[in-house]
Every structure is written in structure tokens, then in C-alpha cells.
Design an enzyme around this catalytic site. Structure first.
Site, PDB file in Angstrom:
ATOM      1  N   GLU A  75     -23.447  -5.540  19.993  1.00 38.89           N
ATOM      2  CA  GLU A  75     -24.294  -6.720  20.178  1.00 38.89           C
ATOM      3  C   GLU A  75     -24.957  -6.645  21.543  1.00 38.89           C
ATOM      4  O   GLU A  75     -24.275  -6.544  22.571  1.00 38.89           O
ATOM      5  CB  GLU A  75     -23.507  -8.020  20.059  1.00 38.89           C
ATOM      6  CG  GLU A  75     -24.405  -9.229  20.226  1.00 38.89           C
ATOM      7  CD  GLU A  75     -23.742 -10.548  19.889  1.00 38.89           C
ATOM      8  OE1 GLU A  75     -24.417 -11.582  20.038  1.00 38.89           O
ATOM      9  OE2 GLU A  75     -22.564 -10.543  19.497  1.00 38.89           O
ATOM     10  N   ASP A 127     -26.980  -3.074  31.913  1.00 37.00           N
ATOM     11  CA  ASP A 127     -28.238  -2.964  31.186  1.00 37.00           C
ATOM     12  C   ASP A 127     -27.993  -2.235  29.856  1.00 37.00           C
ATOM     13  O   ASP A 127     -27.503  -1.110  29.832  1.00 37.00           O
ATOM     14  CB  ASP A 127     -29.229  -2.173  32.046  1.00 37.00           C
ATOM     15  CG  ASP A 127     -30.594  -2.030  31.408  1.00 37.00           C
ATOM     16  OD1 ASP A 127     -30.678  -1.535  30.267  1.00 37.00           O
ATOM     17  OD2 ASP A 127     -31.588  -2.409  32.044  1.00 37.00           O
ATOM     18  N   ASP A 150     -34.692 -12.852  24.622  1.00 33.66           N
ATOM     19  CA  ASP A 150     -35.823 -13.477  25.298  1.00 33.66           C
ATOM     20  C   ASP A 150     -37.114 -13.043  24.601  1.00 33.66           C
ATOM     21  O   ASP A 150     -37.371 -11.848  24.460  1.00 33.66           O
ATOM     22  CB  ASP A 150     -35.854 -13.050  26.766  1.00 33.66           C
ATOM     23  CG  ASP A 150     -36.766 -13.930  27.598  1.00 33.66           C
ATOM     24  OD1 ASP A 150     -37.936 -14.108  27.196  1.00 33.66           O
ATOM     25  OD2 ASP A 150     -36.313 -14.440  28.635  1.00 33.66           O
ATOM     26  N   THR A 221     -25.637 -19.738  16.556  1.00 34.83           N
ATOM     27  CA  THR A 221     -25.535 -19.655  18.008  1.00 34.83           C
ATOM     28  C   THR A 221     -26.116 -20.916  18.646  1.00 34.83           C
ATOM     29  O   THR A 221     -26.824 -21.683  18.012  1.00 34.83           O
ATOM     30  CB  THR A 221     -26.307 -18.433  18.547  1.00 34.83           C
ATOM     31  OG1 THR A 221     -27.713 -18.710  18.496  1.00 34.83           O
ATOM     32  CG2 THR A 221     -26.014 -17.173  17.734  1.00 34.83           C
TER      33      THR A 221
END
Length: 242
Positions: A75, A127, A150, A221
Site C-alpha cells: 500500500e 519515499d 494527492d 477510509t
């Protein structure tokens, strides 16, 4: 679950020598400096050594990490990790690797791992693209979950979006045969953008004609609830490796 974002000063490259330049890769996130709660900080300090894998330029041996040969799901950007923990709890025969740069979210998920006594989830605080490039072997991952990343809505920022080539090429490279990429967003523009990019990614095929129906096993979520409260459409994509 938004992939978190990291603030990084951007600038033009400057020549070091006639034949070399400093190259700064565009990030898909900006690291938001959020204060950890006392519980998150306690969980982070206590549990990090047990359930977090340090970032290093070395491929992970998942059998050594999990102690079994169960499928591996990665994930990318699990946010605060509530949905991640629930999915892991409901699927004990699947191994989960969560990648996140937001320290409070890491602390929160670590607390959930302890509370729920989970044995099938580990975390890398780094990252995601660097993790994929340097720590994940080719053809080794059974699925990627990218939930509510995002959207980078401004056109000039589209280059930061996770779900685009060559990033999707890298994900496809890491997938095992019949592995999948499962992407969910509440921004229809991003859904259409990702649909095109995934459709053009070599080695992938759309499991559905266009957008996917909601997968029953995916828990809601917090970002999804916010999107629904704002009357935004939840859109899903499910691509598989040929």
C-alpha cells in the site's frame, strides 16, 4: 489514504562540470509537519524496531520478513492507517507492506498493529518510488493499493501525480503475473487521467471496461468519507498484469 507530501525547494539545475548537472526528481508528495500525539509517539518509539523495515539499497526477502510465502500487497501512502489495519486484520493469509512518509501516520498504524495483534503487516517510512526501485524485486508483488492519493489538481502539478508513466511502468515491473494495481480517488479528473495512463502502461490490462465497481473487501477510509460528505464521486480502477 493520501500519500503524504514533502516540501522541497525546487530550482533550476546548475552545471557542476560541462557534462554534468544536478537533477532533482519531482516528488509525488510534500511532507506535512504534523505533531504526533503522545500515543503515536509512544507507539513509534516502542514498536518501530519490530514492525518497520529501515530503508536501504537492498532487496527485501519477504519470506525472511514474514516467515511465510503468502501473497504480498503493497500500500502506497496509507495515511493514518486505520483502513490498512482493518484490511490486514480481515485477511490474515495475506502479507501487507505499507509505505508512508508521514510520521504520525506511521505511529498510529504501529499502535493498531499492537492493539489488533497483527502479524501480517510491516511498514517502510520512506519515499515509495525509491523503495520500489531499490528494495522490491521484479515480479514479486501480488498487488498495489493506492487509495486517495494527492490529486495535485492544478495542471502544472500533474507531473507530481503518482498514477502516471513511468511510475506505473515501475509498478507493473514489480508485479507478479496476474498481480494488480487497485486505485481509488474522489477526484474524477484524476480517475480519468489515471485510466489513460494505466491503459497505456505496458503489461497491464483493465479488469473492467472502464471504471471498476467498489470492491467489497475494501474498507472505507477517512478521505473517502470526506469526499462523500462533499458529494464527490468515488471512482475505482483495477488493472492486472497480463
Amino acid at each position: 489514504m493520501n500519500e503524504q507530501k514533502k516540501t522541497e525547494k525546487q530550482g533550476d539545475t546548475e552545471p557542476l562540470e560541462p557534462s554534468s548537472q544536478i537533477k532533482r526528481e519531482v516528488k509525488t508528495y510534500v511532507l506535512r509537519i504534523g505533531r504526533m500525539t503522545a500515543a503515536q509517539e509512544r507507539s513509534y518509539n516502542e514498536l518501530y524496531p519490530s514492525w518497520c523495515i529501515p530503508y536501504e539499497n537492498k532487496k527485501i526477502n519477504f519470506v525472511d520478513v514474514f516467515g511465510n510465502t503468502n501473497p504480498i500487497i503493497v500500500e502506497i501512502g496509507f495515511g493514518m492507517g486505520d483502513a490498512t489495519a482493518k484490511i490486514a486484520q480481515e485477511n490474515p493469509d495475506i502479507n501487507y507492506l505499507g509505505i508512508e512518509v508521514h510520521k504520525p501516520g506511521v505511529g498510529k498504524l504501529l499502535g493498531q498493529i499492537k492493539k489488533l495483534e497483527l502479524k501480517n503487516i510491516y511498514i517502510i517510512e520512506h519515499d515509495a518510488l525509491e523503495v520500489l526501485e531499490n528494495m522490491i524485486g521484479d515480479n514479486s508483488i501480488n498487488g498495489f493499493h493506492v487509495f486517495f492519493p494527492d490529486p495535485w489538481p492544478k495542471k502544472r502539478h500533474h507531473k507530481r501525480r503518482m498514477m502516471q508513466r513511468p511510475r506505473t511502468n515501475l509498478m507493473a515491473q514489480k508485479l507478479a503475473p496476474e498481480g494488480y494495481i487497485y486505485f481509488v480517488t474522489d477526484i474524477i479528473d484524476y480517475a480519468e487521467f489515471a485510466l489513460e495512463e494505466l491503459s497505456l502502461t505496458k503489461g497491464l490490462k483493465n479488469k473492467y471496461e472502464k471504471f471498476a465497481p467498489a470492491q467489497k473487501w475494501r474498507t472505507q477510509t477517512k478521505f473517502e468519507k470526506k469526499g462523500m460528505d462533499a458529494d464527490r464521486q468515488i471512482t475505482e480502477l483495477l488493472f492486472e498484469k497480463k
